[in-house]
Design an enzyme around this catalytic site. Sequence first.
Site, PDB file in Angstrom:
ATOM      1  N   LYS A  80       0.849  -1.190   0.000  1.00 12.08           N
ATOM      2  CA  LYS A  80       0.000   0.000   0.000  1.00 12.08           C
ATOM      3  C   LYS A  80       0.885   1.241   0.000  1.00 12.08           C
ATOM      4  CE  LYS A  80      -3.920   1.991   2.632  1.00 12.08           C
ATOM      5  NZ  LYS A  80      -4.772   1.814   3.843  1.00 12.08           N
ATOM      6  N   SER A 155      -9.755   1.678   2.857  1.00 10.18           N
ATOM      7  CA  SER A 155      -8.910   2.487   2.027  1.00 10.18           C
ATOM      8  C   SER A 155      -7.846   1.697   1.274  1.00 10.18           C
ATOM      9  CB  SER A 155      -8.212   3.547   2.882  1.00 10.18           C
ATOM     10  OG  SER A 155      -7.364   2.941   3.841  1.00 10.18           O
ATOM     11  N   SER A 179      -9.880  -0.765   7.085  1.00  8.59           N
ATOM     12  CA  SER A 179      -9.322  -0.621   5.729  1.00  8.59           C
ATOM     13  C   SER A 179      -8.588  -1.819   5.174  1.00  8.59           C
ATOM     14  CB  SER A 179      -8.398   0.581   5.664  1.00  8.59           C
ATOM     15  OG  SER A 179      -9.163   1.740   5.528  1.00  8.59           O
TER      16      SER A 179
HETATM   17  N1  GLN Z   1     -13.134   3.823   6.307  1.00  8.94           N
HETATM   18  C1  GLN Z   1     -12.579   4.265   7.549  1.00  8.94           C
HETATM   19  C2  GLN Z   1     -12.191   5.714   7.434  1.00  8.94           C
HETATM   20  O1  GLN Z   1     -12.492   6.302   6.466  1.00  8.94           O
HETATM   21  C3  GLN Z   1     -11.403   3.419   7.930  1.00  8.94           C
HETATM   22  C4  GLN Z   1     -10.191   3.765   7.183  1.00  8.94           C
HETATM   23  C5  GLN Z   1      -9.015   2.950   7.572  1.00  8.94           C
HETATM   24  O2  GLN Z   1      -9.140   1.901   8.200  1.00  8.94           O
HETATM   25  N2  GLN Z   1      -7.842   3.459   7.227  1.00  8.94           N
HETATM   26  O3  GLN Z   1     -11.594   6.273   8.300  1.00  8.94           O
END
Ligand code: GLN
Length: 495
Positions: A80, A155, A179
Amino acid sequence: MADLWQLALSEAAELLRRREISAVELTRAHLDRIEQVEGSVRAFVTVTDTEALRQAERVDELRRENATLGPLAGIPLALKDVLCTRGIRTTCSSRILEHFVPPYDATVVKRLHAAHAVTLGKTNMDEFAMGSSTENSAFFPTRNPWDLERVPGGSSGGSAAAVSSGEAMASLGSDTGGSVRQPGALTNTVALKPTYGRVSRFGLIAFASSLDQIGPFTRSARDAALMMQAIAGYDPLDSTSLDAPVPDYLAALTGDIKGLRVGVPQEYMVEGVQPGVRVVIEQAIKTLESLGAEVGECSLPHTKYGIAAYYIIAPAECSANLARYDGVKYGYSTKDLSGGIIEMMSKTRAEGFGAEVKRRIMLGTYALSSGYYDAYYLKAEKVRTLIKQDFDRAFERFDVLLGPTTPDVAFKFGAKTADPYAMYLNDVFTIPANLAGISGLSMPGGFSEGLPVGVHLIGPALGEATLLRVADAFEQATDYHTQWPKIDPKRGRKR
Ligand code: GLN
């Protein structure tokens, strides 16, 4: 024999060990696969093909010299783009870091290279890991290999899509509120969020430091065990790193879950869960029962406050972490220097950050400001304790908890971008494990109208070995994890 990119990671590792294939061949097969489908999927921000082939050649050379090689020797992986890679652009899918080249590697990257893995490149994500669809990437959205009109989740959507499409054998993502697990569920991959502190975060670009954890995407529990073996363990460079022995994750895969106590939280099987998802979860419960698990109901009464607490705590921490992007130290700097230094910084941030990142910084700054700190931040931290206590009580009676990873399958592009709250709701089942700092895993559980459904297993702190054992046993009784999406290579060029 199937194409090399279709091999299971552990199988490929064995063939490499027996010298039946070379690391260069395996890496080439993945670079060809990237060439073939990347126009449709768009999982990568940067493909480091020359570097990957160089690494693969080195592994083959070491093998010819009979050197001792690591367990991931010659295995092509993706990272990532939130993980620092020395000499390789690391963008966080943000304009503000678009040309940032870190002078050092994240500890996990170092460890993968120490295990002689090959790294193929950096994957797309929601900007600074804020989002659930990869639509917040400043560059382009990644598409779900199972349906190119739908999101891969986020994400870590790029890392999930790369593994599910066969572009990489495994990848790393980061999970702050879901995410890793949420995109795992939407793309039919095994996605593990380790316990807070289990995996070093040195070199992980920070979003919300009390929640962030790095975890792997793979196509089986066995492969996830191999990845965890390489990346888990104490790191003096991360002050939150846990100094606890790393178990033998592969040895934990006994295939035996007789007598395992599985709790199903009643708050996770609610109305908002789509019927097709519910069917898959109920079927998974039956499968585990048939393998000897004892399933019972439990309650996590504070679940409904999870999102609210998270959307105070995560923005509060992000507002502090993202203060470093000021146009001076590194990253993007505005071209307009007509004002003073304050104006230069505001313009840099106005031009460099996307809408969701700005929304979070504003929310967080507000929640931390004097007069509001007690009402919001402190209150949210208290709710967090209640959520953790829910889990403590549940784990007195159960070894793992089981439910859906997400309320629904992958959604269409644009379906939730206009309503941030609808987007936030994706993480209703994943956020609590981050707030409590415990372990969680999403595994391929079946399909609803042709789209993957994730089964979510939640374990106590350091419960990774148990989660992997359950997922492995489940895989032996099912074949969902072995299914491939059919990707139309020509579809993508349009977007
Ligand atoms: N979807 C969640 C957010 O927008 C989690 C994101 C993540 O785990 N980095 O914060």
